[in-house]
Design an enzyme around this catalytic site. Structure first.
Site, short mmCIF file in Angstrom:
data_model
loop_
_atom_site.label_atom_id
_atom_site.label_comp_id
_atom_site.label_asym_id
_atom_site.label_seq_id
_atom_site.Cartn_x
_atom_site.Cartn_y
_atom_site.Cartn_z
N ASP A 6 -5.95 -13.26 0.16
CA ASP A 6 -6.48 -11.95 0.54
C ASP A 6 -8.02 -12.03 0.61
OD1 ASP A 6 -6.31 -9.28 1.31
OD2 ASP A 6 -6.33 -8.51 -0.73
N GLY A 65 -7.27 -14.06 -10.94
CA GLY A 65 -7.66 -13.60 -12.25
C GLY A 65 -8.30 -12.23 -12.26
N ASN A 117 -0.65 -4.86 -6.63
CA ASN A 117 -1.88 -4.25 -6.16
C ASN A 117 -1.61 -3.26 -5.02
OD1 ASN A 117 -2.96 -7.44 -6.79
ND2 ASN A 117 -3.91 -5.72 -7.83
N HIS A 128 0.85 -1.19 0.00
CA HIS A 128 0.00 0.00 0.00
C HIS A 128 0.89 1.24 0.00
CE1 HIS A 128 -4.03 -1.79 0.47
NE2 HIS A 128 -3.35 -2.79 1.05
#
Length: 381
Positions: A274, A249, A219, A195
């Site tokens: 996650d 995916g 991400n 993050h």
């Protein structure tokens, strides 16, 4: 002693056909097992002929927020047991419970409650995903609850964890973040970079300070650019770092997942779920911490927005996709789902592979790689 006969044993070096011997909740040497040396003179009390079905080590999920409608954030034994039981039935025999950003009291209560369950063996530890994260990359975390690294708060949380706080994710560009990385190392807690909007130099400084994991690579972090590699390039090129990957995916497409495996090399990509409360539940409206989440078509996003809010998969899903969609050999997919996260957590002497002396945590798979049976500590579920 239990003998699993005629199994395709999925080992770090490849797949070998033979038998697996289990005694007193551990894998033991057996004369007919090609994966081990030595022998055993104990007569088996149970022999199961697997007819050539795959046996893989039980999965190790180092980043999961909940499942079966329950969230670890709730901080209750009932919710935590429900989520852990759901993922165990799906093949995750070792679970680290992840907490999203919360206010100081909420996090303290949740860590203390989950530490009790870790002491009981329900969980393998606790992961704090925040609250020391970058606002620009907050993802599904409430930006109003984000705050600069606070060593006093961290030490209180570590104390409440009673040795079960295993990992904390931090944005290394925040003031005091590198001091927190070092404090985490001193406390026996793994520091993870995530993050984050950090440029590559700051991410590398965090790894030099002791951070050893990149939280869900790609991400909620500064993207890769050919003139500024950021945390992605820093993590992929540092052999000390384990990179997490959400292989659903949705978070990462298969071609990019394969790129990460190829760039990192063997033993450095850890599959994670996650997963949030919606895993195993279907479409609907849920919560992740204080945030409202909607799940449509299996994709979890913040209500009224587009930010992805965790996943709805199990480790079995991510493992199977690693073979069928990413194109990995089954032994490398098993390594990413079990041995690599176990090594990152420092528990690979006990779990993560089918080796003598390790816990008998294992899965029997059908030919389509779905989980047929789960064994935890030598006992079938």
């Amino acid at each position: 002693m239990t003998v699993l006969r005629d199994a395709r044993l999925v080992l770090p070096g490849g797949v070998r056909r033979g038998d697996l011997h289990i005694r007193d909740a551990r894998i033991v040497p057996g004369p007919s097992s090609p994966s081990v040396a030595g022998g055993s003179d104990t007569a088996p009390s149970e022999v199961i002929d697997l007819g050539g079905r795959y046996v893989v080590p039980g999965f190790v999920d180092m980043h999961v927020h909940g499942g079966a409608g329950a969230s670890y954030q709730a901080g209750t034994a009932e919710d935590a047991r429900r989520a852990a039981a759901f993922h165990l039935a799906a093949g995750t025999t070792t679970t680290i419970a992840s907490l999203v950003t919360g206010d100081p009291r909420e996090l303290a209560d949740a860590v203390a409650a989950l530490a009790d369950l870790a002491a009981d063996g329900v969980l393998a530890g606790v992961h704090l995903e925040g609250p020391y994260l970058a606002r620009e990359r907050c993802g599904a975390h409430d930006p109003a609850l984000l705050r600069p690294p606070d060593l006093d708060e961290f030490r209180r949380l570590a104390e409440l964890g009673r040795g079960h706080l295993r990992m904390i994710t931090v944005a290394p560009e925040l003031p005091g973040a590198l001091d927190l990385v070092r404090a985490a190392g001193d406390a026996g807690v793994i520091a993870a970079v995530g993050h984050t909007e950090a440029p590559g130099a700051i991410a590398r400084a965090a790894f030099d300070a002791g951070a050893r994991v990149a939280t869900h690579l790609f991400n909620a972090m500064r993207p890769l650019h050919h003139r500024e590699g950021g945390p992605i390039a820093a993590a992929l090129t540092d052999p000390r770092v384990t990179v997490e990957l959400i292989n659903d995916g949705v978070h990462v497409e298969p071609a990019v997942a394969r790129l990460a495996f190829d760039a990192a090399g063997p033993g450095r990509v850890a599959l994670i779920t996650d997963a949030m409360a919606a895993a195993g539940m279907g479409d609907g409206d849920y919560r992740l911490g204080v945030m409202d989440v909607q799940v449509r078509g299996g994709r979890a996003t913040l209500a009224g927005g587009s930010s992805i809010a965790g996943s709805t998969i199990t480790m079995a899903d991510g493992f199977r996709r690693a073979v069928t969609e990413v194109g990995l050999p089954i032994e490398r997919a098993a390594e990413a789902a079990a041995l690599t996260p176990a090594r990152a957590l420092g528990i690979d002497a006990r779990v993560g592979s089918l080796e003598p002396g390790k816990d008998a945590d294992l899965l029997v798979l059908d030919d389509d790689l779905t989980v047929a049976r789960v064994m935890k500590g030598g006992r079938w579920l």
